[in-house]
Design an enzyme around this catalytic site. Structure first.
Site, PDB file in Angstrom:
ATOM      1  N   GLU A 190       4.290  -5.294   7.348  1.00 21.50           N
ATOM      2  CA  GLU A 190       3.420  -4.312   8.025  1.00 21.50           C
ATOM      3  C   GLU A 190       3.781  -4.111   9.489  1.00 21.50           C
ATOM      4  O   GLU A 190       3.602  -3.026  10.046  1.00 21.50           O
ATOM      5  CB  GLU A 190       1.950  -4.748   7.908  1.00 21.50           C
ATOM      6  CG  GLU A 190       1.353  -4.630   6.511  1.00 21.50           C
ATOM      7  CD  GLU A 190       1.571  -5.847   5.630  1.00 21.50           C
ATOM      8  OE1 GLU A 190       2.432  -6.697   5.962  1.00 21.50           O
ATOM      9  OE2 GLU A 190       0.883  -5.953   4.603  1.00 21.50           O
ATOM     10  N   GLU A 238      -0.079  -9.569  -1.035  1.00 25.48           N
ATOM     11  CA  GLU A 238      -1.493  -9.935  -0.910  1.00 25.48           C
ATOM     12  C   GLU A 238      -2.193  -9.922  -2.274  1.00 25.48           C
ATOM     13  O   GLU A 238      -3.053 -10.758  -2.543  1.00 25.48           O
ATOM     14  CB  GLU A 238      -2.178  -8.978   0.080  1.00 25.48           C
ATOM     15  CG  GLU A 238      -1.675  -9.205   1.503  1.00 25.48           C
ATOM     16  CD  GLU A 238      -2.087  -8.104   2.470  1.00 25.48           C
ATOM     17  OE1 GLU A 238      -1.842  -6.917   2.153  1.00 25.48           O
ATOM     18  OE2 GLU A 238      -2.643  -8.423   3.528  1.00 25.48           O
ATOM     19  N   ALA A 263       0.853  -1.184   0.000  1.00 23.69           N
ATOM     20  CA  ALA A 263       0.000   0.000   0.000  1.00 23.69           C
ATOM     21  C   ALA A 263       0.889   1.235   0.000  1.00 23.69           C
ATOM     22  O   ALA A 263       2.034   1.185   0.464  1.00 23.69           O
ATOM     23  CB  ALA A 263      -0.877  -0.011   1.241  1.00 23.69           C
ATOM     24  N   GLY A 308       0.701  -5.228   0.668  1.00 28.18           N
ATOM     25  CA  GLY A 308      -0.415  -5.365  -0.259  1.00 28.18           C
ATOM     26  C   GLY A 308       0.012  -5.957  -1.596  1.00 28.18           C
ATOM     27  O   GLY A 308      -0.814  -6.543  -2.315  1.00 28.18           O
TER      28      GLY A 308
HETATM   29  N1  DAK Z   1       4.525   3.406  -0.352  1.00 27.42           N
HETATM   30  C1  DAK Z   1       4.941   4.586  -0.841  1.00 27.42           C
HETATM   31  N2  DAK Z   1       6.117   4.778  -1.440  1.00 27.42           N
HETATM   32  C2  DAK Z   1       6.941   3.727  -1.539  1.00 27.42           C
HETATM   33  C3  DAK Z   1       6.591   2.447  -1.053  1.00 27.42           C
HETATM   34  C4  DAK Z   1       5.308   2.299  -0.439  1.00 27.42           C
HETATM   35  N3  DAK Z   1       4.853   1.120   0.003  1.00 27.42           N
HETATM   36  N4  DAK Z   1       7.624   1.613  -1.300  1.00 27.42           N
HETATM   37  C5  DAK Z   1       8.569   2.329  -1.925  1.00 27.42           C
HETATM   38  N5  DAK Z   1       8.155   3.597  -2.081  1.00 27.42           N
HETATM   39  C6  DAK Z   1       8.895   4.710  -2.693  1.00 27.42           C
HETATM   40  C7  DAK Z   1      10.004   5.188  -1.788  1.00 27.42           C
HETATM   41  O1  DAK Z   1       9.499   6.092  -0.809  1.00 27.42           O
HETATM   42  C8  DAK Z   1      10.913   5.846  -2.781  1.00 27.42           C
HETATM   43  O2  DAK Z   1      10.372   7.112  -3.131  1.00 27.42           O
HETATM   44  P1  DAK Z   1      11.288   8.475  -3.023  1.00 27.42           P
HETATM   45  O3  DAK Z   1      11.747   8.539  -1.618  1.00 27.42           O
HETATM   46  O4  DAK Z   1      12.399   8.220  -4.001  1.00 27.42           O
HETATM   47  O5  DAK Z   1      10.344   9.557  -3.417  1.00 27.42           O
HETATM   48  C9  DAK Z   1      10.796   4.968  -4.003  1.00 27.42           C
HETATM   49  O6  DAK Z   1       9.569   4.254  -3.851  1.00 27.42           O
HETATM   50  C10 DAK Z   1      11.928   3.936  -4.111  1.00 27.42           C
HETATM   51  O7  DAK Z   1      11.985   3.251  -2.880  1.00 27.42           O
HETATM   52  P2  DAK Z   1      13.330   3.097  -2.037  1.00 27.42           P
HETATM   53  O8  DAK Z   1      14.253   4.253  -2.242  1.00 27.42           O
HETATM   54  O9  DAK Z   1      12.937   2.782  -0.632  1.00 27.42           O
HETATM   55  O10 DAK Z   1      13.987   1.833  -2.734  1.00 27.42           O
HETATM   56  P3  DAK Z   1      14.906   0.712  -2.092  1.00 27.42           P
HETATM   57  O11 DAK Z   1      15.356  -0.138  -3.226  1.00 27.42           O
HETATM   58  O12 DAK Z   1      15.956   1.308  -1.199  1.00 27.42           O
HETATM   59  O13 DAK Z   1      13.931  -0.149  -1.145  1.00 27.42           O
HETATM   60  C11 DAK Z   1      11.902  -1.357  -0.639  1.00 27.42           C
HETATM   61  C12 DAK Z   1      12.892  -0.860  -1.728  1.00 27.42           C
HETATM   62  C13 DAK Z   1      10.701  -1.988  -1.326  1.00 27.42           C
HETATM   63  C14 DAK Z   1      12.605  -2.423   0.213  1.00 27.42           C
HETATM   64  C15 DAK Z   1      11.498  -0.160   0.265  1.00 27.42           C
HETATM   65  O14 DAK Z   1      11.046   0.903  -0.568  1.00 27.42           O
HETATM   66  C16 DAK Z   1      10.396  -0.493   1.236  1.00 27.42           C
HETATM   67  O15 DAK Z   1      10.638  -1.081   2.302  1.00 27.42           O
HETATM   68  N6  DAK Z   1       9.154  -0.089   0.910  1.00 27.42           N
HETATM   69  C17 DAK Z   1       8.015  -0.264   1.796  1.00 27.42           C
HETATM   70  C18 DAK Z   1       7.545  -1.696   1.794  1.00 27.42           C
HETATM   71  C19 DAK Z   1       6.369  -1.915   2.768  1.00 27.42           C
HETATM   72  O16 DAK Z   1       6.534  -1.653   3.989  1.00 27.42           O
HETATM   73  N7  DAK Z   1       5.268  -2.340   2.251  1.00 27.42           N
HETATM   74  C20 DAK Z   1       4.056  -2.614   3.070  1.00 27.42           C
HETATM   75  C21 DAK Z   1       3.179  -1.405   3.048  1.00 27.42           C
HETATM   76  S1  DAK Z   1       1.783  -1.601   4.163  1.00 27.42           S
HETATM   77  C22 DAK Z   1      -5.850  -2.456   4.216  1.00 27.42           C
HETATM   78  C23 DAK Z   1      -5.360  -1.784   3.155  1.00 27.42           C
HETATM   79  C24 DAK Z   1      -4.053  -1.919   2.780  1.00 27.42           C
HETATM   80  C25 DAK Z   1      -3.187  -2.671   3.467  1.00 27.42           C
HETATM   81  C26 DAK Z   1      -3.676  -3.354   4.534  1.00 27.42           C
HETATM   82  C27 DAK Z   1      -4.994  -3.222   4.924  1.00 27.42           C
HETATM   83  N8  DAK Z   1      -7.200  -2.318   4.634  1.00 27.42           N
HETATM   84  C28 DAK Z   1      -8.056  -1.366   4.030  1.00 27.42           C
HETATM   85  C29 DAK Z   1      -7.785  -3.218   5.568  1.00 27.42           C
HETATM   86  C30 DAK Z   1      -1.820  -2.792   3.044  1.00 27.42           C
HETATM   87  C31 DAK Z   1      -0.753  -2.407   3.788  1.00 27.42           C
HETATM   88  C32 DAK Z   1       0.602  -2.404   3.211  1.00 27.42           C
HETATM   89  O17 DAK Z   1       0.872  -2.882   2.163  1.00 27.42           O
END
Ligand code: DAK
Length: 258
Positions: free
Chosen positions: A132, A112, A66, A109
């Protein structure tokens, strides 16, 4: 919706392709992307000329979850009653088989979304995870339920409770993906699998998916009853007559999707 800004859609033969395209955010699932993805998948599902749908991302990311920047300021109400993610439920409910072609990150997500698909093909670069817990939340669109069913409670628990990422080869051994292929071959392999499905009789494919889905959602007894009912109902189809006649006559069947 016809002009998408965060996905690219294409029809190749009887296969609908949806490519997530937010390279600046590693295909993070923002509300626009979620709405466009659901719109495109549902439109392909309603189209009888489409027999399978491929969902893919980029070489670097299937989807990094997400959109955290968009989600950060949301309230309980935003994430429940008015959740933009509700549309993703529609993706998980379509009749048409979904093939996920995953390269790079499939996190949160993104993982998922892959698990909403019926077949998950992974590039050797793919990395799956439910991080998460590191953000102070838990998975909310299947990450505790579908993951535990796919790879078993204990492996899922380690991923969800610690945020540990799982590389493609381990994901294949664990049963999260059906096959790992070299990254350069991923889209061709996904296309072949989708073409193979789409060449079969559409109503029969719908029935097969419906019965398979029941195995994940109901008791074995209910699933077996549904399977038996669906099996018998297929004998009303021209395509059943054709499929069996073709076998007897030693030729390829010509399915007409009815
Ligand atoms: N959201 C927003 N931006 C993101 C992002 C994300 N999930 N993942 C990456 N980006 C952005 C980074 O902020 C960066 O942008 P700038 O800073 O350059 O503007 C760009 O993409 C490149 O990312 P990185 O510089 O971080 O790249 P790296 O290669 O160093 O790292 C990475 C890649 C994938 C390991 C890292 O970006 C990372 O850890 N990203 C977050 C992964 C994460 O935590 N995903 C889970 C998100 S929570 C629900 C609805 C939804 C959900 C659940 C419930 N309900 C309605 C019930 C879902 C929740 C989730 O998915």
């Amino acid at each position: 919706m016809s002009q998408y800004t965060t996905i690219v859609t294409e029809t190749r033969g009887r296969v609908g392709w949806v490519t997530l395209h937010r390279p600046e955010a590693l295909n993070a699932l923002g509300s626009t992307l979620v709405a466009e993805l659901a719109d495109a998948v549902v439109a392909f599902d309603r189209d009888d000329a489409i027999g399978a749908i491929v969902i893919t991302g980029s070489e670097r990311a299937f989807a990094a979850g997400a959109d955290i920047k968009e989600m950060a300021g949301r309230s309980v109400r935003d994430m429940s009653v008015d959740s933009p993610f509700a549309a993703l439920e529609e993706v998980s409910r379509v009749r048409t088989p979904l093939v996920a072609a995953v390269a790079g990150y499939a996190l949160g997500g993104g993982c998922e979304l892959a698990m909403m698909c019926d077949i998950v093909l992974a590039a050797d670069t793919a990395v799956f995870g439910q991080p998460e817990i590191d953000l102070g939340v838990i998975p909310g669109i299947g990450g505790t339920q579908r993951l535990a069913r796919a790879i078993g409670y204990y492996k899922a628990a380690e991923m969800v409770l610690t945020g540990r990422r799982m590389p493609a080869d381990e994901a294949e051994r664990a049963g999260l993906v059906s096959r790992v292929v070299p990254a350069a071959d991923l889209l061709a392999e996904a296309g072949e699998v989708a073409d193979r499905i789409a060449s079969r009789s559409l109503p029969v494919v719908y029935a097969a998916k419906q019965a398979l889905r029941a195995s994940q959602e109901t008791t074995t007894a209910e699933g077996l009853r549904l399977e038996r009912t669906l099996f018998a109902s297929l004998f009303a189809l021209d395509d059943q007559t054709e499929g069996m006649a073709a076998f007897v006559e030693k030729r390829k069947p010509q399915f007409r999707h009815r």
